[in-house]
Design a protein around this motif. Structure first.
Motif, mmCIF file in Angstrom:
data_model
loop_
_atom_site.group_PDB
_atom_site.id
_atom_site.type_symbol
_atom_site.label_atom_id
_atom_site.label_comp_id
_atom_site.label_asym_id
_atom_site.label_seq_id
_atom_site.Cartn_x
_atom_site.Cartn_y
_atom_site.Cartn_z
ATOM 1 N N UNK A 12 46.438 41.837 56.149
ATOM 2 C CA UNK A 12 46.107 42.922 55.208
ATOM 3 C C UNK A 12 45.351 42.430 53.970
ATOM 4 N N UNK A 13 45.668 41.228 53.494
ATOM 5 C CA UNK A 13 44.929 40.636 52.378
ATOM 6 C C UNK A 13 43.474 40.394 52.778
ATOM 7 N N UNK A 14 43.272 39.788 53.941
ATOM 8 C CA UNK A 14 41.911 39.524 54.403
ATOM 9 C C UNK A 14 41.114 40.826 54.530
ATOM 10 N N UNK A 15 41.755 41.876 55.045
ATOM 11 C CA UNK A 15 41.065 43.166 55.226
ATOM 12 C C UNK A 15 40.627 43.774 53.901
ATOM 13 N N UNK A 16 41.519 43.751 52.889
ATOM 14 C CA UNK A 16 41.167 44.402 51.624
ATOM 15 C C UNK A 16 40.096 43.610 50.878
ATOM 16 N N UNK A 17 40.129 42.283 50.979
ATOM 17 C CA UNK A 17 39.081 41.472 50.367
ATOM 18 C C UNK A 17 37.752 41.720 51.078
ATOM 19 N N UNK A 18 37.773 41.773 52.396
ATOM 20 C CA UNK A 18 36.563 42.059 53.159
ATOM 21 C C UNK A 18 35.962 43.412 52.747
ATOM 22 N N UNK A 19 36.824 44.402 52.575
ATOM 23 C CA UNK A 19 36.352 45.724 52.135
ATOM 24 C C UNK A 19 35.758 45.648 50.730
ATOM 25 N N UNK A 20 36.437 44.969 49.833
ATOM 26 C CA UNK A 20 35.984 44.885 48.446
ATOM 27 C C UNK A 20 34.695 44.105 48.274
ATOM 28 N N UNK A 21 34.446 43.147 49.152
ATOM 29 C CA UNK A 21 33.252 42.305 49.038
ATOM 30 C C UNK A 21 32.183 42.652 50.074
ATOM 31 N N UNK A 22 32.366 43.762 50.750
ATOM 32 C CA UNK A 22 31.434 44.182 51.803
ATOM 33 C C UNK A 22 29.987 44.189 51.306
ATOM 34 N N UNK A 23 29.123 43.521 52.053
ATOM 35 C CA UNK A 23 27.706 43.454 51.715
ATOM 36 C C UNK A 23 27.354 42.402 50.679
ATOM 37 N N UNK A 78 42.652 49.627 46.284
ATOM 38 C CA UNK A 78 41.496 48.800 45.963
ATOM 39 C C UNK A 78 40.609 49.458 44.913
ATOM 40 N N UNK A 79 40.297 48.700 43.878
ATOM 41 C CA UNK A 79 39.285 49.079 42.888
ATOM 42 C C UNK A 79 38.336 47.891 42.776
ATOM 43 N N UNK A 80 37.040 48.170 42.804
ATOM 44 C CA UNK A 80 36.021 47.127 42.770
ATOM 45 C C UNK A 80 35.175 47.311 41.514
ATOM 46 N N UNK A 81 35.030 46.258 40.747
ATOM 47 C CA UNK A 81 34.211 46.261 39.531
ATOM 48 C C UNK A 81 33.198 45.131 39.678
ATOM 49 N N UNK A 82 31.920 45.448 39.464
ATOM 50 C CA UNK A 82 30.875 44.435 39.675
ATOM 51 C C UNK A 82 30.045 44.224 38.412
ATOM 52 N N UNK A 83 29.733 42.970 38.151
ATOM 53 C CA UNK A 83 28.766 42.593 37.132
ATOM 54 C C UNK A 83 27.653 41.868 37.876
ATOM 55 N N UNK A 84 26.631 42.610 38.252
ATOM 56 C CA UNK A 84 25.562 42.054 39.081
ATOM 57 C C UNK A 84 24.823 40.907 38.401
ATOM 58 N N UNK A 85 24.647 40.995 37.088
ATOM 59 C CA UNK A 85 23.917 39.939 36.382
ATOM 60 C C UNK A 85 24.679 38.619 36.385
ATOM 61 N N UNK A 86 26.008 38.687 36.325
ATOM 62 C CA UNK A 86 26.815 37.465 36.304
ATOM 63 C C UNK A 86 27.274 37.058 37.701
ATOM 64 N N UNK A 87 26.930 37.857 38.711
ATOM 65 C CA UNK A 87 27.374 37.608 40.098
ATOM 66 C C UNK A 87 28.892 37.555 40.203
ATOM 67 N N UNK A 89 32.544 39.758 40.759
ATOM 68 C CA UNK A 89 33.209 40.947 41.271
ATOM 69 C C UNK A 89 34.675 40.829 40.914
ATOM 70 N N UNK A 90 35.242 41.900 40.384
ATOM 71 C CA UNK A 90 36.669 41.946 40.109
ATOM 72 C C UNK A 90 37.295 42.909 41.110
ATOM 73 N N UNK A 111 44.826 41.013 40.560
ATOM 74 C CA UNK A 111 43.477 41.098 40.018
ATOM 75 C C UNK A 111 42.827 39.770 40.375
ATOM 76 N N UNK A 112 41.734 39.845 41.125
ATOM 77 C CA UNK A 112 41.003 38.649 41.535
ATOM 78 C C UNK A 112 39.596 38.723 40.968
#
Length: 144
Positions: A12-23, A78-87, A89-90, A111-112
């Motif tokens: 389940x951890x692997x699945x949620x990380x995969x979803x959060x980092x998809x693409x 799951x909540x995904x927060x991205x800072x594209x300039x700093x590369x 993802x939270x 929180x990762x």
């Protein structure tokens, strides 16, 4: 997910990380998305757990024994927060399972903070609720 045997308790951890980092990352499984020299830091954790682990294989080795302590059955919130300039993802997420030694429910929130370069994870900073671990494994033993 991971194709490596022995990590089923973390599915389940692997699945949620995969979803959060998809693409955002590439790799055949969770460990393959990590740069060879990835750095994992466990900022808020539990006693006895390493504060810093360097290298893909060292992270894989750390997680190898997870199923001896906890077995996850789901993940959500799951909540995904991205800072594209700093590369960066939270990911905020929750995992649910059982402690092997006590059979007690294990429900924890994480929180990762993840840095990605060239579609690989190069840095991972983790925060969790240690009291959720203590409650699940029965530590410290009450009354002693």
């Amino acid at each position: 997910m991971t194709g490596r045997p022995g990590y089923e308790a973390l599915a389940p951890f692997f699945r949620i990380v995969e979803e959060g980092l998809s693409g955002l990352v590439e790799g055949a499984d969770f460990f393959d998305t990590l740069a060879e020299d990835v750095v994992f830091e466990y900022v808020v954790s539990v006693p006895g757990y390493p504060r810093r682990v360097v290298g893909r294989e060292a992270v894989a080795e750390l997680y190898r024994g997870y199923g001896e302590t906890m077995v996850l059955h789901s993940s959500d919130e799951l909540a995904v927060h991205r800072d594209r300039e700093a590369s960066v993802v939270v990911l905020e997420y929750a995992v649910h399972g059982l402690a092997v030694s006590t059979g007690r429910a294990y429900d924890n929130r994480f929180v990762s903070v993840i840095t990605i370069n060239d579609r690989k994870i190069t840095h991972w900073r983790d925060y969790l609720d240690p009291t959720a671990v203590f409650d699940a494994v029965g530590w410290p033993t009450r009354g002693k």
